[in-house]
Design a protein around this motif. Sequence first.
Motif, PDB file in Angstrom:
ATOM      1  N   HIS A  36     100.125 110.144 -16.862  1.00 28.73           N
ATOM      2  CA  HIS A  36     100.102 110.078 -15.400  1.00 28.73           C
ATOM      3  C   HIS A  36      99.959 111.472 -14.790  1.00 28.73           C
ATOM      4  O   HIS A  36      99.222 111.660 -13.806  1.00 28.73           O
ATOM      5  N   GLU A  37     100.642 112.452 -15.380  1.00 27.24           N
ATOM      6  CA  GLU A  37     100.597 113.815 -14.848  1.00 27.24           C
ATOM      7  C   GLU A  37      99.425 114.623 -15.421  1.00 27.24           C
ATOM      8  O   GLU A  37      99.310 115.821 -15.181  1.00 27.24           O
ATOM      9  N   ARG A  38      98.570 113.963 -16.212  1.00 26.14           N
ATOM     10  CA  ARG A  38      97.343 114.557 -16.744  1.00 26.14           C
ATOM     11  C   ARG A  38      97.617 115.739 -17.670  1.00 26.14           C
ATOM     12  O   ARG A  38      96.788 116.648 -17.803  1.00 26.14           O
ATOM     13  N   LEU A  39      98.782 115.705 -18.288  1.00 28.21           N
ATOM     14  CA  LEU A  39      99.072 116.656 -19.353  1.00 28.21           C
ATOM     15  C   LEU A  39      98.342 116.254 -20.631  1.00 28.21           C
ATOM     16  O   LEU A  39      97.977 117.104 -21.451  1.00 28.21           O
ATOM     17  N   ILE A  40      98.162 114.954 -20.797  1.00 26.66           N
ATOM     18  CA  ILE A  40      97.362 114.422 -21.893  1.00 26.66           C
ATOM     19  C   ILE A  40      96.326 113.470 -21.282  1.00 26.66           C
ATOM     20  O   ILE A  40      96.544 112.915 -20.203  1.00 26.66           O
ATOM     21  N   VAL A  41      95.216 113.304 -21.981  1.00 25.86           N
ATOM     22  CA  VAL A  41      94.162 112.403 -21.498  1.00 25.86           C
ATOM     23  C   VAL A  41      93.869 111.402 -22.617  1.00 25.86           C
ATOM     24  O   VAL A  41      93.127 111.705 -23.559  1.00 25.86           O
ATOM     25  N   PRO A  42      94.460 110.227 -22.574  1.00 24.43           N
ATOM     26  CA  PRO A  42      94.221 109.235 -23.631  1.00 24.43           C
ATOM     27  C   PRO A  42      92.740 108.853 -23.713  1.00 24.43           C
ATOM     28  O   PRO A  42      92.072 108.669 -22.689  1.00 24.43           O
ATOM     29  N   GLU A  43      92.248 108.739 -24.944  1.00 17.03           N
ATOM     30  CA  GLU A  43      90.856 108.352 -25.184  1.00 17.03           C
ATOM     31  C   GLU A  43      90.789 106.839 -25.361  1.00 17.03           C
ATOM     32  O   GLU A  43      91.544 106.272 -26.153  1.00 17.03           O
ATOM     33  N   PRO A  44      89.876 106.160 -24.663  1.00 18.46           N
ATOM     34  CA  PRO A  44      89.775 104.698 -24.810  1.00 18.46           C
ATOM     35  C   PRO A  44      89.212 104.310 -26.172  1.00 18.46           C
ATOM     36  O   PRO A  44      88.285 104.935 -26.684  1.00 18.46           O
ATOM     37  N   LEU A  45      89.819 103.266 -26.744  1.00 25.21           N
ATOM     38  CA  LEU A  45      89.339 102.698 -28.011  1.00 25.21           C
ATOM     39  C   LEU A  45      88.791 101.294 -27.815  1.00 25.21           C
ATOM     40  O   LEU A  45      88.386 100.647 -28.782  1.00 25.21           O
ATOM     41  N   GLY A  46      88.813 100.795 -26.586  1.00 20.19           N
ATOM     42  CA  GLY A  46      88.347  99.441 -26.289  1.00 20.19           C
ATOM     43  C   GLY A  46      89.489  98.464 -26.202  1.00 20.19           C
ATOM     44  O   GLY A  46      90.519  98.603 -26.867  1.00 20.19           O
ATOM     45  N   ALA A  47      89.326  97.431 -25.340  1.00 21.72           N
ATOM     46  CA  ALA A  47      90.298  96.329 -25.194  1.00 21.72           C
ATOM     47  C   ALA A  47      91.705  96.853 -24.918  1.00 21.72           C
ATOM     48  O   ALA A  47      92.670  96.458 -25.583  1.00 21.72           O
TER      49      ALA A  47
END
Length: 594
Positions: free
Chosen positions: A32-43
């Motif tokens: 939420h605080e953009r310290l990390i940016v999760p990468e989408p894996l689908g679904a």
Amino acid sequence: MNATASVDHLTPARWDAANRLLVRKALAEFAHERLIVPEPLGADRYRVRSDDGAVEYRFTARRFALDHWQVDAAGITRHAGGRELPLDAVDLCLELRGALGLSDEVLPVYLEEISSTLAGTAYKLGKPEVSAADLVKADFQEIETQMTEGHPCFVANNGRIGFGVHEYHRYAPEAARPVRLLWLAAHRDHATFSSAADLDHDTLVRAELGEDTLAGFARTLTDLGLDPADYLLIPVHPWQWWNKLSVSFAGEVARRRLVCLGEGPDEHLAQQSIRTFFNVTDPTRHYVKTALSVLNMGFMRGLSAAYMENTPAINDWLADLVAADPVFRRTRLSIIRERAAVGYRHRQYEAATDRYSPYRKMLAALWRESPVPGLEPGRRLATMASLLHVDRAGRSFAGALVARSGLAPQVWLRRYLDTYLVPLLHSLYAHDLAFMPHGENVILVLHDGVVERVIFKDIAEEIVVMDPEADLPEPVRRIRVAVPEEEKILSIFTDVVDCFLRHLSAILVTEGVLDEDTFWRTVAATAVDYADSVPHLADRLRRYDLFAAEFPLSCLNRLQLRDNRQMVDLADPSAALQFVGALANPLARFAPQR
């Protein structure tokens, strides 16, 4: 309690469960605080990689408004070198140290706070389970002691660095152990007492302690050849006496500037804020807030003697403002005033330190009104933090209240917002006034599951008037703060919308109580109806636009990760804010068509 029993809550199963819950929260709030940016894996699957790319976290999450990540705790896995590793929140912080910006100085203390937060969760998991449906029928203090989450945004939110495990069992709010406060006599040459205009020291302590206890305290002083009239009485957290005052203030004790008088007669329960106590022997008596030199969630939880001096005057000013304003009266807002304060000035420490120093905050106390005497028949009290409480089966306290009320969910929500959000909007638009209205600082008054009204507390340390030229009485001028014009609306956007309603919406939507559109449409309708009721404030409503397309993302964890000992200067809270981009405003779609 023996040494072995003191860690009975630290079992492999509970530790694993606590880590899973805290890793879930860390992934959600750091994203939420953009310290990390999760990468989408689908679904709805995502991954986060460690700084060096060697470790990978995979998880399922739903994305909600305000860039809220509702991470499924059960589905989180951690991988390295082709094998799955156990979840460990301390390891996560080490693996993401660079992304989190943890300095060499802050890192070890932050890890200690994470470990303590995990230990607290393990303890809570060892308590008998209370369902949300049962908790809505519980009394004020049972609800208080059953809270499990702490602050909804901060990851390391139960550090309590300074408590040993035996003291945790004794003084932590969730331990629910009654505590008798210690009382000290403080020589008037070094102590100051201030109170509301209709109160004085002797009247207060007589009402709080009773004649027999006061007589006993007086005998202790006279037996030492001292005159009780030369002293003020100060309630003290037992931890503070045993760990700080009896050693760090040894000279003051030896010279009889401070005299330990022993325990008071009443039993108290620690509140979520740790250093504040509710009187369970006589709930109509005051809360007592004490100095506690324990590091917790970005601050040493002391109390400044100098800062306390004007506390009653600030509370009286605010109480008069609330009573005189027709919008506040309509919403039935009330505050519980901090009626008196006492503090001790250790002149040697003061000569050696600046105003920020924890050495200036070791011995002070204040008395805050109890909400119990003003409670109408058939009403219950609950901390507003309970609205974000979810039991072990995933059922929410808020959802249970909705069910108990028998109202349509959006009707229940509107009733709550009329009592909570409207006073906060009016504070900003009519008075340039901002509270710190997180869950622990607000008490709900409930009737058959419906929020009838709210009570604000923790006034003098938390409120600000965001106009440095405001015409305020001299003792109240401390709360005037220069806040940039564009940041004033953040008292709503950040403190209310992002830091509380974001979480409440996700809880209710995930549980299927109502859908996300309905939630934010109801919030918007509350604001529109408020605006229609105050046409004389139309210019200010346009200037601080609640329906703007976006607003700055102000990050709380970033504050703690940067400096976990003094996150912000209470006298200039705006200066420390950490902004990272903007959030799309979920209210913008429901802006009124004029």
